[in-house]
Design a protein around this motif. Sequence first.
Motif, PDB file in Angstrom:
ATOM      1  N   ARG A  65      47.508 -45.706 -27.981  1.00 43.69           N
ATOM      2  CA  ARG A  65      46.315 -44.989 -27.771  1.00 43.69           C
ATOM      3  C   ARG A  65      46.689 -43.713 -26.834  1.00 43.69           C
ATOM      4  NH1 ARG A  65      43.937 -50.175 -27.953  1.00 43.69           N
ATOM      5  NH2 ARG A  65      43.657 -50.177 -25.784  1.00 43.69           N
ATOM      6  N   ALA A  66      47.417 -43.903 -25.618  1.00 44.43           N
ATOM      7  CA  ALA A  66      47.655 -42.894 -24.637  1.00 44.43           C
ATOM      8  C   ALA A  66      48.463 -41.689 -25.442  1.00 44.43           C
ATOM      9  CB  ALA A  66      48.345 -43.497 -23.576  1.00 44.43           C
ATOM     10  N   HIS A  67      49.381 -42.444 -26.291  1.00 46.63           N
ATOM     11  CA  HIS A  67      50.313 -41.254 -27.006  1.00 46.63           C
ATOM     12  C   HIS A  67      49.505 -40.627 -28.029  1.00 46.63           C
ATOM     13  CE1 HIS A  67      54.522 -40.847 -29.026  1.00 46.63           C
ATOM     14  NE2 HIS A  67      54.062 -39.810 -28.662  1.00 46.63           N
ATOM     15  N   LEU A  68      48.688 -41.238 -28.645  1.00 50.35           N
ATOM     16  CA  LEU A  68      47.887 -40.626 -29.892  1.00 50.35           C
ATOM     17  C   LEU A  68      47.022 -39.597 -29.075  1.00 50.35           C
ATOM     18  CD1 LEU A  68      46.851 -40.268 -32.673  1.00 50.35           C
ATOM     19  CD2 LEU A  68      45.261 -42.146 -32.175  1.00 50.35           C
ATOM     20  N   ASN A  69      46.501 -39.661 -27.749  1.00 51.30           N
ATOM     21  CA  ASN A  69      45.617 -38.684 -27.118  1.00 51.30           C
ATOM     22  C   ASN A  69      46.441 -37.656 -26.791  1.00 51.30           C
ATOM     23  OD1 ASN A  69      44.163 -37.794 -24.636  1.00 51.30           O
ATOM     24  ND2 ASN A  69      42.678 -39.281 -25.495  1.00 51.30           N
ATOM     25  N   ASP A  70      47.547 -37.866 -26.524  1.00 51.68           N
ATOM     26  CA  ASP A  70      48.622 -36.659 -26.274  1.00 51.68           C
ATOM     27  C   ASP A  70      48.839 -35.749 -27.531  1.00 51.68           C
ATOM     28  OD1 ASP A  70      49.286 -37.042 -23.476  1.00 51.68           O
ATOM     29  OD2 ASP A  70      51.173 -38.044 -23.860  1.00 51.68           O
ATOM     30  N   LEU A  71      48.928 -36.702 -28.692  1.00 57.14           N
ATOM     31  CA  LEU A  71      49.074 -35.994 -29.779  1.00 57.14           C
ATOM     32  C   LEU A  71      47.852 -35.091 -30.264  1.00 57.14           C
ATOM     33  CD1 LEU A  71      51.236 -38.637 -31.730  1.00 57.14           C
ATOM     34  CD2 LEU A  71      52.070 -36.524 -31.039  1.00 57.14           C
ATOM     35  N   GLU A  72      46.701 -35.769 -30.105  1.00 55.17           N
ATOM     36  CA  GLU A  72      45.501 -34.899 -30.231  1.00 55.17           C
ATOM     37  C   GLU A  72      45.215 -33.709 -29.559  1.00 55.17           C
ATOM     38  OE1 GLU A  72      43.089 -39.136 -31.557  1.00 55.17           O
ATOM     39  OE2 GLU A  72      42.690 -38.272 -29.678  1.00 55.17           O
ATOM     40  N   ASN A  73      45.793 -33.538 -28.065  1.00 57.12           N
ATOM     41  CA  ASN A  73      45.486 -32.922 -27.341  1.00 57.12           C
ATOM     42  C   ASN A  73      46.691 -31.647 -27.058  1.00 57.12           C
ATOM     43  OD1 ASN A  73      42.580 -33.245 -26.082  1.00 57.12           O
ATOM     44  ND2 ASN A  73      43.629 -35.252 -26.362  1.00 57.12           N
ATOM     45  N   ILE A  74      47.839 -32.123 -26.912  1.00 58.04           N
ATOM     46  CA  ILE A  74      48.811 -31.275 -25.974  1.00 58.04           C
ATOM     47  C   ILE A  74      49.346 -30.078 -27.444  1.00 58.04           C
ATOM     48  CG2 ILE A  74      51.173 -31.084 -25.447  1.00 58.04           C
ATOM     49  CD1 ILE A  74      50.844 -33.916 -23.898  1.00 58.04           C
ATOM     50  N   PRO A  75      49.420 -30.434 -28.569  1.00 55.30           N
ATOM     51  CA  PRO A  75      49.550 -29.192 -29.529  1.00 55.30           C
ATOM     52  C   PRO A  75      48.510 -28.310 -29.545  1.00 55.30           C
ATOM     53  CG  PRO A  75      50.099 -31.461 -30.467  1.00 55.30           C
ATOM     54  CD  PRO A  75      49.382 -31.738 -29.274  1.00 55.30           C
ATOM     55  N   ALA A  76      47.185 -28.827 -29.332  1.00 55.95           N
ATOM     56  CA  ALA A  76      46.341 -27.636 -29.066  1.00 55.95           C
ATOM     57  C   ALA A  76      46.323 -26.880 -27.948  1.00 55.95           C
ATOM     58  CB  ALA A  76      44.750 -28.583 -29.128  1.00 55.95           C
ATOM     59  N   PHE A  77      46.708 -27.424 -26.851  1.00 59.25           N
ATOM     60  CA  PHE A  77      47.174 -26.678 -25.521  1.00 59.25           C
ATOM     61  C   PHE A  77      48.272 -25.490 -25.976  1.00 59.25           C
ATOM     62  CE2 PHE A  77      50.255 -25.750 -22.316  1.00 59.25           C
ATOM     63  CZ  PHE A  77      49.618 -25.034 -21.189  1.00 59.25           C
ATOM     64  N   TRP A  78      49.409 -26.125 -26.485  1.00 57.07           N
ATOM     65  CA  TRP A  78      50.506 -25.223 -26.895  1.00 57.07           C
ATOM     66  C   TRP A  78      49.769 -23.899 -27.684  1.00 57.07           C
ATOM     67  CZ3 TRP A  78      53.785 -29.573 -28.900  1.00 57.07           C
ATOM     68  CH2 TRP A  78      54.238 -30.393 -27.721  1.00 57.07           C
ATOM     69  N   VAL A  79      48.909 -24.065 -28.590  1.00 59.63           N
ATOM     70  CA  VAL A  79      48.505 -23.157 -29.552  1.00 59.63           C
ATOM     71  C   VAL A  79      47.602 -22.220 -28.839  1.00 59.63           C
ATOM     72  CG1 VAL A  79      46.900 -22.695 -31.698  1.00 59.63           C
ATOM     73  CG2 VAL A  79      48.790 -24.507 -31.741  1.00 59.63           C
ATOM     74  N   LEU A  80      46.700 -22.784 -28.161  1.00 61.76           N
ATOM     75  CA  LEU A  80      45.558 -21.885 -27.362  1.00 61.76           C
ATOM     76  C   LEU A  80      46.254 -21.396 -26.355  1.00 61.76           C
ATOM     77  CD1 LEU A  80      42.301 -24.155 -27.750  1.00 61.76           C
ATOM     78  CD2 LEU A  80      42.878 -22.168 -28.813  1.00 61.76           C
ATOM     79  N   GLY A  81      47.163 -21.812 -25.672  1.00 62.29           N
ATOM     80  CA  GLY A  81      47.684 -21.440 -24.447  1.00 62.29           C
ATOM     81  C   GLY A  81      48.551 -19.896 -24.998  1.00 62.29           C
ATOM     82  N   ALA A  82      49.431 -20.058 -25.885  1.00 62.19           N
ATOM     83  CA  ALA A  82      49.987 -18.932 -26.522  1.00 62.19           C
ATOM     84  C   ALA A  82      49.075 -18.057 -26.909  1.00 62.19           C
ATOM     85  CB  ALA A  82      50.841 -19.385 -27.780  1.00 62.19           C
ATOM     86  N   LEU A  83      48.039 -18.120 -27.488  1.00 61.26           N
ATOM     87  CA  LEU A  83      47.054 -17.162 -28.197  1.00 61.26           C
ATOM     88  C   LEU A  83      46.218 -16.668 -26.790  1.00 61.26           C
ATOM     89  CD1 LEU A  83      45.428 -18.790 -31.326  1.00 61.26           C
ATOM     90  CD2 LEU A  83      47.443 -17.401 -31.163  1.00 61.26           C
ATOM     91  N   TYR A  84      45.934 -17.402 -25.920  1.00 63.66           N
ATOM     92  CA  TYR A  84      45.357 -16.977 -24.754  1.00 63.66           C
ATOM     93  C   TYR A  84      46.097 -15.845 -24.221  1.00 63.66           C
ATOM     94  CZ  TYR A  84      43.130 -17.112 -20.078  1.00 63.66           C
ATOM     95  OH  TYR A  84      42.816 -16.939 -18.818  1.00 63.66           O
ATOM     96  N   LEU A  85      47.476 -16.067 -24.218  1.00 66.36           N
ATOM     97  CA  LEU A  85      48.376 -15.099 -23.436  1.00 66.36           C
ATOM     98  C   LEU A  85      48.205 -13.722 -24.277  1.00 66.36           C
ATOM     99  CD1 LEU A  85      51.807 -16.940 -22.783  1.00 66.36           C
ATOM    100  CD2 LEU A  85      50.009 -16.149 -21.077  1.00 66.36           C
ATOM    101  N   THR A  86      48.021 -13.595 -25.310  1.00 69.74           N
ATOM    102  CA  THR A  86      47.972 -12.421 -26.133  1.00 69.74           C
ATOM    103  C   THR A  86      46.341 -11.680 -25.835  1.00 69.74           C
ATOM    104  OG1 THR A  86      46.511 -13.141 -27.908  1.00 69.74           O
ATOM    105  CG2 THR A  86      48.843 -13.343 -28.021  1.00 69.74           C
TER     106      THR A  86
END
Length: 288
Positions: free
Chosen positions: A67-88
């Motif tokens: 469940r901890a792993h699934l929580n990572d999968l639910e949240n960390i990819p969102a950070f990768w996307v939003l973090g990259a878009l936020y830089l723009t």
Amino acid sequence: MVSIDLSNPAVQSYILYSGILGLKLLSVTVLTTRVRMAKKVFANEEDAKKTKGKVKYDDPDVERVRRAHLNDLENIPAFWVLGALYLTTSPAAAWATLLFRVYTVGRVLHTIVYAVKPLPQPARGIAFGIPYLITLYMGVKVVMHYISAFSYILYSAILTLKLLSVTMLTSRVRYSKKVFANEEDAKAVKGKIKFDDPDVEKVRRSHLNDLENIPAFWLLGALYLTTSPWPVIATLLFRVYTAFRILYTIVYAIIPLPHPARSIAFGIPYVINVYMGVQVILHYLSAL
């Protein structure tokens, strides 16, 4: 055209913390394996035979790490996307670096207090909540920056926020019914442990469907843009995809409707993803 300068301290910080989060996510896979081997409980017969263990799908310690792993999968990819878009959006480097740093620390702590050294609430709630708020903040900033553009970046941010919102929907259903997957959560509100509540599982399946489809849009949409599509068509595809993915969650998990409502809400975005993927392949076919 948005450009990212690799010499920008904020960009370098994003790359560093994205790398750390990627390694952190992978490390939980090893943690799951370690717990399985220590308790000799496995999900596959061939693994159990090799170590003279047993097949067991509901070991509480293994499931906690999963469940901890699934929580990572639910949240960390969102950070990768939003973090990259936020830089723009050209944020202040010091502020962006602080957000990336705090997010990473929070996600690492979340795994520690959830799967390594379980602590009573609100420890896990805080470790989850602060990074969650950071991703929401970045997503809102991206949407506000590109609100008039109706672009790939805008719709990618909206879809990421939509994906994150289903996490809160799951929590709302759990707390309203007082059914939880972790003992510390149940104790905090005098609830009970239950893994098969139909209402919770319906929302979780909706969330899983998002995780199975929206990352494909992030990738295929970006690749599709490299084929120089007609802007009107590309914008229409992004807009329709986003609208129907939101509709999918509504007719599945919020106001369930009989078929074919959910099939239509799923099928149209699915076809759009397939179309973009085919266009990318056809465009670059000579590179085989």
